[in-house]
Design a protein around this motif. Structure first.
Motif, PDB file in Angstrom:
ATOM      1  N   GLY A 222       0.805  -1.212   0.000  1.00 26.54           N
ATOM      2  CA  GLY A 222       0.000   0.000   0.000  1.00 26.54           C
ATOM      3  C   GLY A 222       0.839   1.262   0.000  1.00 26.54           C
ATOM      4  N   ASP A 223       1.941   1.237   0.741  1.00 22.53           N
ATOM      5  CA  ASP A 223       2.801   2.421   0.815  1.00 22.53           C
ATOM      6  C   ASP A 223       3.419   2.752  -0.539  1.00 22.53           C
ATOM      7  OD1 ASP A 223       2.232   2.589   3.498  1.00 22.53           O
ATOM      8  OD2 ASP A 223       4.169   1.772   4.173  1.00 22.53           O
ATOM      9  N   THR A 224       3.906   1.748  -1.225  1.00 24.98           N
ATOM     10  CA  THR A 224       4.540   2.003  -2.519  1.00 24.98           C
ATOM     11  C   THR A 224       3.503   2.385  -3.575  1.00 24.98           C
ATOM     12  OG1 THR A 224       4.512  -0.392  -2.994  1.00 24.98           O
ATOM     13  CG2 THR A 224       6.537   0.543  -2.075  1.00 24.98           C
ATOM     14  N   ARG A 225       2.316   1.817  -3.477  1.00 21.13           N
ATOM     15  CA  ARG A 225       1.246   2.210  -4.418  1.00 21.13           C
ATOM     16  C   ARG A 225       0.950   3.707  -4.263  1.00 21.13           C
ATOM     17  NH1 ARG A 225      -2.412  -1.440  -3.407  1.00 21.13           N
ATOM     18  NH2 ARG A 225      -3.349  -0.302  -1.673  1.00 21.13           N
ATOM     19  N   ALA A 226       0.894   4.193  -3.044  1.00 19.85           N
ATOM     20  CA  ALA A 226       0.629   5.616  -2.817  1.00 19.85           C
ATOM     21  C   ALA A 226       1.735   6.482  -3.416  1.00 19.85           C
ATOM     22  CB  ALA A 226       0.493   5.878  -1.324  1.00 19.85           C
ATOM     23  N   VAL A 227       2.983   6.030  -3.310  1.00 22.78           N
ATOM     24  CA  VAL A 227       4.099   6.780  -3.895  1.00 22.78           C
ATOM     25  C   VAL A 227       3.965   6.824  -5.412  1.00 22.78           C
ATOM     26  CG1 VAL A 227       6.597   6.807  -4.261  1.00 22.78           C
ATOM     27  CG2 VAL A 227       5.676   6.304  -1.989  1.00 22.78           C
ATOM     28  N   PHE A 228       3.662   5.675  -6.016  1.00 23.34           N
ATOM     29  CA  PHE A 228       3.530   5.634  -7.474  1.00 23.34           C
ATOM     30  C   PHE A 228       2.364   6.501  -7.952  1.00 23.34           C
ATOM     31  CE2 PHE A 228       5.919   1.451  -7.436  1.00 23.34           C
ATOM     32  CZ  PHE A 228       7.015   1.943  -8.139  1.00 23.34           C
ATOM     33  N   GLU A 229       1.283   6.525  -7.190  1.00 22.68           N
ATOM     34  CA  GLU A 229       0.147   7.352  -7.593  1.00 22.68           C
ATOM     35  C   GLU A 229       0.525   8.835  -7.543  1.00 22.68           C
ATOM     36  OE1 GLU A 229      -4.634   7.927  -6.644  1.00 22.68           O
ATOM     37  OE2 GLU A 229      -3.503   6.310  -5.690  1.00 22.68           O
ATOM     38  N   ARG A 230       1.243   9.219  -6.524  1.00 21.96           N
ATOM     39  CA  ARG A 230       1.690  10.614  -6.444  1.00 21.96           C
ATOM     40  C   ARG A 230       2.636  10.950  -7.595  1.00 21.96           C
ATOM     41  NH1 ARG A 230       6.172  12.120  -4.271  1.00 21.96           N
ATOM     42  NH2 ARG A 230       6.385  10.284  -2.905  1.00 21.96           N
ATOM     43  N   ARG A 231       3.537  10.039  -7.884  1.00 25.72           N
ATOM     44  CA  ARG A 231       4.457  10.260  -9.004  1.00 25.72           C
ATOM     45  C   ARG A 231       3.695  10.333 -10.328  1.00 25.72           C
ATOM     46  NH1 ARG A 231       9.193   5.826  -7.702  1.00 25.72           N
ATOM     47  NH2 ARG A 231      10.144   6.862  -5.895  1.00 25.72           N
ATOM     48  N   ARG A 232       2.697   9.486 -10.475  1.00 21.65           N
ATOM     49  CA  ARG A 232       1.896   9.520 -11.699  1.00 21.65           C
ATOM     50  C   ARG A 232       1.293  10.896 -11.910  1.00 21.65           C
ATOM     51  NH1 ARG A 232      -4.232   7.698 -11.916  1.00 21.65           N
ATOM     52  NH2 ARG A 232      -4.099   9.254 -10.241  1.00 21.65           N
ATOM     53  N   ASP A 233       0.687  11.442 -10.867  1.00 21.52           N
ATOM     54  CA  ASP A 233       0.042  12.748 -10.988  1.00 21.52           C
ATOM     55  C   ASP A 233       1.041  13.821 -11.403  1.00 21.52           C
ATOM     56  OD1 ASP A 233      -2.298  11.534 -10.211  1.00 21.52           O
ATOM     57  OD2 ASP A 233      -2.163  12.179  -8.115  1.00 21.52           O
ATOM     58  N   ALA A 234       2.218  13.793 -10.800  1.00 22.79           N
ATOM     59  CA  ALA A 234       3.233  14.792 -11.132  1.00 22.79           C
ATOM     60  C   ALA A 234       3.751  14.583 -12.555  1.00 22.79           C
ATOM     61  CB  ALA A 234       4.383  14.720 -10.129  1.00 22.79           C
ATOM     62  N   MET A 235       3.979  13.337 -12.920  1.00 21.21           N
ATOM     63  CA  MET A 235       4.500  13.034 -14.248  1.00 21.21           C
ATOM     64  C   MET A 235       3.531  13.464 -15.342  1.00 21.21           C
ATOM     65  SD  MET A 235       6.809  11.687 -16.244  1.00 21.21           S
ATOM     66  CE  MET A 235       7.910  10.824 -15.130  1.00 21.21           C
ATOM     67  N   VAL A 236       2.258  13.109 -15.190  1.00 20.47           N
ATOM     68  CA  VAL A 236       1.260  13.463 -16.199  1.00 20.47           C
ATOM     69  C   VAL A 236       1.141  14.974 -16.336  1.00 20.47           C
ATOM     70  CG1 VAL A 236      -1.214  13.387 -16.735  1.00 20.47           C
ATOM     71  CG2 VAL A 236      -0.025  11.306 -16.009  1.00 20.47           C
ATOM     72  N   ARG A 237       1.165  15.673 -15.202  1.00 21.59           N
ATOM     73  CA  ARG A 237       1.085  17.129 -15.257  1.00 21.59           C
ATOM     74  C   ARG A 237       2.261  17.715 -16.022  1.00 21.59           C
ATOM     75  NH1 ARG A 237       3.744  20.540 -12.416  1.00 21.59           N
ATOM     76  NH2 ARG A 237       4.271  19.009 -10.795  1.00 21.59           N
ATOM     77  N   MET A 238       3.478  17.251 -15.712  1.00 18.47           N
ATOM     78  CA  MET A 238       4.660  17.796 -16.368  1.00 18.47           C
ATOM     79  C   MET A 238       4.696  17.452 -17.851  1.00 18.47           C
ATOM     80  SD  MET A 238       7.701  17.444 -13.477  1.00 18.47           S
ATOM     81  CE  MET A 238       7.349  15.737 -13.004  1.00 18.47           C
ATOM     82  N   LEU A 239       4.278  16.260 -18.208  1.00 16.43           N
ATOM     83  CA  LEU A 239       4.273  15.872 -19.623  1.00 16.43           C
ATOM     84  C   LEU A 239       3.263  16.692 -20.414  1.00 16.43           C
ATOM     85  CD1 LEU A 239       4.573  11.992 -19.335  1.00 16.43           C
ATOM     86  CD2 LEU A 239       6.346  13.595 -20.082  1.00 16.43           C
ATOM     87  N   ASN A 240       2.104  16.956 -19.815  1.00 16.52           N
ATOM     88  CA  ASN A 240       1.083  17.732 -20.520  1.00 16.52           C
ATOM     89  C   ASN A 240       1.436  19.209 -20.611  1.00 16.52           C
ATOM     90  OD1 ASN A 240      -0.775  15.740 -21.337  1.00 16.52           O
ATOM     91  ND2 ASN A 240      -1.606  15.599 -19.270  1.00 16.52           N
ATOM     92  N   GLU A 241       2.433  19.635 -19.847  1.00 16.60           N
ATOM     93  CA  GLU A 241       2.945  21.001 -19.956  1.00 16.60           C
ATOM     94  C   GLU A 241       4.072  21.108 -20.984  1.00 16.60           C
ATOM     95  OE1 GLU A 241       2.071  22.230 -15.258  1.00 16.60           O
ATOM     96  OE2 GLU A 241       4.123  21.846 -15.961  1.00 16.60           O
ATOM     97  N   THR A 242       4.410  19.974 -21.597  1.00 13.39           N
ATOM     98  CA  THR A 242       5.525  19.918 -22.538  1.00 13.39           C
ATOM     99  C   THR A 242       5.034  20.048 -23.972  1.00 13.39           C
ATOM    100  OG1 THR A 242       6.788  18.504 -21.037  1.00 13.39           O
ATOM    101  CG2 THR A 242       7.442  18.497 -23.351  1.00 13.39           C
ATOM    102  N   PRO A 243       5.544  21.011 -24.737  1.00 16.90           N
ATOM    103  CA  PRO A 243       5.110  21.171 -26.138  1.00 16.90           C
ATOM    104  C   PRO A 243       5.344  19.897 -26.950  1.00 16.90           C
ATOM    105  CG  PRO A 243       6.444  23.041 -25.441  1.00 16.90           C
ATOM    106  CD  PRO A 243       6.556  22.016 -24.352  1.00 16.90           C
ATOM    107  N   GLY A 244       4.318  19.483 -27.697  1.00 14.99           N
ATOM    108  CA  GLY A 244       4.446  18.314 -28.557  1.00 14.99           C
ATOM    109  C   GLY A 244       4.053  17.007 -27.928  1.00 14.99           C
ATOM    110  N   LEU A 245       3.825  16.984 -26.599  1.00 16.66           N
ATOM    111  CA  LEU A 245       3.443  15.753 -25.909  1.00 16.66           C
ATOM    112  C   LEU A 245       2.025  15.855 -25.360  1.00 16.66           C
ATOM    113  CD1 LEU A 245       6.665  14.825 -23.869  1.00 16.66           C
ATOM    114  CD2 LEU A 245       6.021  14.129 -26.202  1.00 16.66           C
TER     115      LEU A 245
END
Length: 405
Positions: A296-319
């Motif tokens: 459960g602890d690692t799942r929570a970390v991955f979910e937080r990372r997912r949210d940050a990753m998706v946000r940063m990728l969608n702020e990237t031109p062309g992606l």
């Protein structure tokens, strides 16, 4: 040298090496040459194996549990596997209905190699894990690729499944959560696929559940034999300890299915590797039977990372990147980069061009989506510490921003 001496098995000669491991090799080559590379290419949790699991392995060594085990695995571990399937998946199985192999990959390959002949077909939804088609190819059977686009959530639809089934279809492979997209099949979606399969009793189902515990947003996990028990007698449900317990190098996978299939897989394994590593089996036993807070602890970390990753990728031109529902991969469209030229003068005509340019010019390793059967996308594994992920995303953004028409 005599050419006949170097002649390979025809099916092996026609197969392709793993694209993910090829990228890992490229990363090693760049690092050996002195380059700094942030690798987002490997599907491997960055956490250490839980302490109690490592301690169980050390205790097994000290106790002398270093000899061969039964081919299908130690009974104690098979009991734990059966209990896991009963407890977490609602499958009424006993230890005799299980098999333990040297990694989940061996479970999959044993099942395919034990059942496929030339002329048989295996339905593989794309995007797919890179090894599925090659495993099928190695048996002499034919992979039937069914493209599942972003509009369908990268998931197989009942209509597409029905259209792909022929009298030669032997298997359907389902992977949920998915590598590379993170797509997750709901109970209703599996139910709809099951309704199609019930009309085709000659089709076996291979359910790859290795990312079972990495599902986000409070969603529940479902597997085919659970949703439709009538398919249980023709479904192999595969899992393992690598992703949930950060045990990739321990090489323990397991499965449950009809005994005629398990017997055939055990027969093949007896002539191939025999039983899995005895120490790794004791470690896996501790993982399955011990405290589960790590999951459960690692799942929570991955979910937080997912949210940050998706946000940063969608702020990237062309992606463009839709939030994955599970696993630890972002499958980002790079269609907006096609036809553009990088700062170093590289023309980006394919997603592989993007992946290679990111490695060579930005020091970030990803894998091209076309290697998984669908382009132009890139697969980005966010199984890395937060600081490295931010640095990687900043480098990707700078790279994309600098491209020109």
């Amino acid at each position: 040298m005599n050419g006949d001496l170097q002649r390979l098995n025809a099916h092996l000669a026609a197969a392709k090496p793993s694209a993910t491991y090829r990228m890992i090799d490229r990363v090693a080559e760049h690092r050996a040459a002195g380059a700094k590379v942030i690798s987002l290419s490997a599907g491997e949790p960055d956490f250490d194996t839980p302490t109690h699991v490592r301690e169980a392995a050390i205790a097994a060594i000290q106790a002398g549990h270093t000899r061969y085990t039964q081919v299908a695995g130690m009974r104690a571990l098979r009991e734990a596997v059966a209990q896991k399937y009963r407890r977490e998946n609602g499958l009424a199985v006993s230890w005799q209905d299980t098999i333990v192999c040297s990694g989940g990959k061996q479970v999959l390959y044993n099942a395919l190699a034990a059942t496929l002949n030339e002329g048989d077909e295996v339905i593989i939804p794309a995007p797919y894990w890179v090894s599925y088609p090659e495993m099928v190819q190695l048996t002499g059977a034919t992979p039937v690729i069914v493209h599942c686009g972003e509009t369908d959530g990268f998931k197989l639809t009942p209509r597409a499944l029905a259209d792909a089934i022929t009298p030669r279809t032997r298997w359907l492979i389902l992977n949920s959560p998915s590598n590379p997209t993170g797509a997750v099949y709901s109970a209703g979606e599996l139910r709809a696929l099951a309704d199609v399969l019930l009309d085709h009793p000659h089709v076996l189902v291979l359910s790859d559940d290795i990312y079972e515990h990495l599902i986000f947003d409070g969603a529940a996990f479902h597997t085919m034999a659970q949703v439709e028990p009538r398919l249980g007698e023709r479904t192999l449900t595969m899992n393992g300890v690598s992703k949930a317990y950060a045990m990739t190098g321990w090489r323990i996978g397991f499965g449950t299915g009809p005994r005629w299939l398990l017997d055939a897989m055990e027969k093949l394994q007896s002539q191939q590797t025999s039983g899995a590593c005895s120490i790794s089996q004791h470690a896996a036993l501790a993982a399955l039977n011990g405290p589960q807070q790590f999951v459960g602890d690692t799942r929570a970390v991955f979910e937080r990372r997912r949210d940050a990753m998706v946000r940063m990728l969608n702020e990237t031109p062309g992606l463009r990147c839709a939030p994955p529902a599970g696993a630890f991969y972002a499958f980002a469209s790079c269609e907006g980069l096609m036809g553009r030229t990088t700062r170093a003068g590289t023309r980006l005509n394919t997603d592989e061009d993007v992946a290679l340019a990111l490695l060579g010019e930005a020091g970030v390793a990803v894998v091209q989506g076309s290697a998984f059967g669908l382009g132009p996308y890139i697969r980005i594994a966010y199984a890395l510490d937060d600081r490295s992920l931010v640095q990687a995303c900043e480098a990707i953004r700078d790279f994309c921003s600098a491209t020109r028409p």
